[in-house]
Structure formats: structure tokens, C-alpha cells
Scaffold this active site. Structure first.
Site, mmCIF file in Angstrom:
data_model
loop_
_atom_site.group_PDB
_atom_site.id
_atom_site.type_symbol
_atom_site.label_atom_id
_atom_site.label_comp_id
_atom_site.label_asym_id
_atom_site.label_seq_id
_atom_site.Cartn_x
_atom_site.Cartn_y
_atom_site.Cartn_z
ATOM 1 N N GLY A 203 -15.740 2.252 4.524
ATOM 2 C CA GLY A 203 -14.421 2.849 4.348
ATOM 3 C C GLY A 203 -13.740 2.493 3.042
ATOM 4 O O GLY A 203 -12.558 2.760 2.866
ATOM 5 N N GLN A 204 -14.490 1.908 2.101
ATOM 6 C CA GLN A 204 -13.893 1.546 0.806
ATOM 7 C C GLN A 204 -13.737 2.796 -0.044
ATOM 8 O O GLN A 204 -14.683 3.548 -0.255
ATOM 9 C CB GLN A 204 -14.767 0.517 0.085
ATOM 10 C CG GLN A 204 -14.163 0.011 -1.196
ATOM 11 C CD GLN A 204 -15.003 -1.081 -1.852
ATOM 12 O OE1 GLN A 204 -16.078 -1.426 -1.381
ATOM 13 N NE2 GLN A 204 -14.504 -1.606 -2.946
ATOM 14 N N HIS B 114 -10.718 -5.483 -2.517
ATOM 15 C CA HIS B 114 -9.333 -5.665 -2.076
ATOM 16 C C HIS B 114 -9.299 -6.022 -0.598
ATOM 17 O O HIS B 114 -10.155 -5.615 0.176
ATOM 18 C CB HIS B 114 -8.482 -4.416 -2.359
ATOM 19 C CG HIS B 114 -9.022 -3.140 -1.806
ATOM 20 N ND1 HIS B 114 -10.097 -2.472 -2.361
ATOM 21 C CD2 HIS B 114 -8.624 -2.402 -0.753
ATOM 22 C CE1 HIS B 114 -10.332 -1.367 -1.666
ATOM 23 N NE2 HIS B 114 -9.460 -1.301 -0.682
ATOM 24 N N LEU B 115 -8.300 -6.834 -0.249
ATOM 25 C CA LEU B 115 -8.090 -7.275 1.113
ATOM 26 C C LEU B 115 -6.819 -6.624 1.626
ATOM 27 O O LEU B 115 -5.796 -6.647 0.951
ATOM 28 C CB LEU B 115 -7.942 -8.798 1.184
ATOM 29 C CG LEU B 115 -9.176 -9.652 0.882
ATOM 30 C CD1 LEU B 115 -9.464 -9.714 -0.591
ATOM 31 C CD2 LEU B 115 -8.976 -11.047 1.434
ATOM 32 N N HIS B 116 -6.891 -6.040 2.808
ATOM 33 C CA HIS B 116 -5.722 -5.431 3.435
ATOM 34 C C HIS B 116 -5.083 -6.451 4.366
ATOM 35 O O HIS B 116 -5.779 -7.058 5.190
ATOM 36 C CB HIS B 116 -6.125 -4.213 4.285
ATOM 37 C CG HIS B 116 -6.749 -3.102 3.519
ATOM 38 N ND1 HIS B 116 -6.044 -1.979 3.150
ATOM 39 C CD2 HIS B 116 -8.017 -2.924 3.065
ATOM 40 C CE1 HIS B 116 -6.853 -1.161 2.503
ATOM 41 N NE2 HIS B 116 -8.056 -1.711 2.436
ATOM 42 N N ASN C 19 -12.951 -3.749 3.380
ATOM 43 C CA ASN C 19 -13.907 -2.657 3.463
ATOM 44 C C ASN C 19 -14.898 -2.823 2.315
ATOM 45 O O ASN C 19 -14.493 -3.068 1.181
ATOM 46 C CB ASN C 19 -13.210 -1.302 3.353
ATOM 47 C CG ASN C 19 -12.174 -1.097 4.438
ATOM 48 O OD1 ASN C 19 -12.357 -1.524 5.560
ATOM 49 N ND2 ASN C 19 -11.073 -0.466 4.088
ATOM 50 N N ASP D 186 0.850 -1.189 0.000
ATOM 51 C CA ASP D 186 0.000 0.000 0.000
ATOM 52 C C ASP D 186 0.887 1.240 0.000
ATOM 53 O O ASP D 186 1.909 1.279 0.685
ATOM 54 C CB ASP D 186 -0.894 -0.013 1.242
ATOM 55 C CG ASP D 186 -2.040 0.980 1.153
ATOM 56 O OD1 ASP D 186 -1.788 2.154 0.808
ATOM 57 O OD2 ASP D 186 -3.173 0.586 1.422
ATOM 58 N N ILE D 187 0.492 2.260 -0.770
ATOM 59 C CA ILE D 187 1.308 3.482 -0.835
ATOM 60 C C ILE D 187 1.097 4.371 0.392
ATOM 61 O O ILE D 187 1.857 5.291 0.631
ATOM 62 C CB ILE D 187 1.042 4.286 -2.124
ATOM 63 C CG1 ILE D 187 -0.423 4.697 -2.218
ATOM 64 C CG2 ILE D 187 1.464 3.503 -3.352
ATOM 65 C CD1 ILE D 187 -0.709 5.693 -3.315
#
Length: 166
Positions: free
Chosen positions: A145-146, A152-154, A139, A83-84
């Protein structure tokens, strides 16, 4: 030799003298630029999005390698990259290559893909040596919070996670 009729009477040598000046004032497009535009149009035509997602996302550009990313894992179905804007010492995003807007849009036909994403999370966590544990967050929707309309999975790890999360 004169070209034209009536008052619009230009001589041929005068036209040849004006051509270099006109190409300097009104530059002709570069052949590389024209090829680039044609390539972009070709890519846009070949991009196939499912009916669920009608708009282009940042993640679909990362999948096609149009935008660089620090990729840590890739296979035929999924892609994992850093993640950036990390929220933990280790913050990886795992995305399916098939565009699904959010978890709420997943259907029964996606059950194999959803299981593959969770197994990809396990592989990436092992690869990054997160043996003390990690958190997986999905999310879904704006209230969840998406911020990108691509499932996508964090993977969050590298420190003790707090509870409740927020």
C-alpha cells in the site's frame, strides 16, 4: 547611414522604431523569471539523492520546504507532519530526512535512524496527547500500500482502532 548590402538595406532610424514594436510582439524575458530559472537549476544540481532513490518525491520537496506542510515536529534526522488525507482524527506522517525508498531498502547502516524514527513517533504521540493509544503503520512496496517511494511511518490515533486493519 545604411546598414547591410544589396537588397537588405535598412536605415538605422528604422531599426530603432521597430525595436519597441518587436519587444511588444516578442516580449523579452523578465529578469525575475531568469533568476528563478537559475535558482531552480541551482537547487536541482545541489539536490543529492542516494543511489537507492533516483527520482524526486513529494516528501523530499516537503523536507526542503518547497511544498508547504503542517509540520508538528522536526529535528536533524526526521520530520513529522499532518497527512493531507487523514484516515483517523489524528494522522501524522514521520519521515526520515535521508531518502530511503521503502522499509525493504533499509540496511544495517540505517539501524540508528530506524530507532530514531520510532522514538520520534513516541515524542509526537506524547506531544499530541495520544495517551489512550495509537497505531503505527509502515507500508512497504506497492502490495503493502505504499504510494510514495520515501520511507514513512503513519501515526493513527484519536479513536478506537479496529482489528484486523484491512
Amino acid at each position: 547611414m545604411n546598414i547591410g548590402r544589396g537588397k537588405k538595406n535598412f536605415s538605422l532610424p528604422l531599426l530603432f522604431l521597430l525595436f519597441p514594436l518587436s519587444s511588444w510582439v516578442f516580449p523579452l524575458p523578465d529578469i525575475h523569471y531568469i533568476r528563478y530559472i537559475r535558482y531552480i537549476r541551482y537547487i536541482r544540481c545541489r539536490t543529492s539523492l542516494t543511489p537507492m532513490t533516483t527520482q524526486e518525491t513529494l516528501f523530499s520537496k516537503i523536507i526542503r520546504k518547497e511544498i508547504p506542510a503542517d509540520i508538528v515536529y522536526e529535528d536533524d534526522l526526521a520530520l513529522a507532519f499532518r497527512d493531507i488525507n487523514p484516515q483517523a482524527p489524528v494522522h501524522i506522517l514521520v519521515i526520515p530526512k535521508q531518502p530511503i525508498a521503502k522499509l525493504a531498502d533499509a540496511e544495517s547502516e540505517h539501524h540508528a535512524l530506524m530507532g530514531h524514527l520510532l522514538l520520534t513517533v513516541k515524542r509526537v504521540a506524547e506531544q499530541l496527547r495520544l495517551s489512550n493509544g495509537y497505531r503505527v503503520v509502515i507500508n512497504s512496496g506497492s502490495d503493502g500500500g505504499q504510494t510514495v517511494d520515501h520511507l514513512h511511518l503513519h501515526i493513527l490515533g484519536g479513536r478506537q482502532m479496529k482489528w484486523p486493519p484491512g
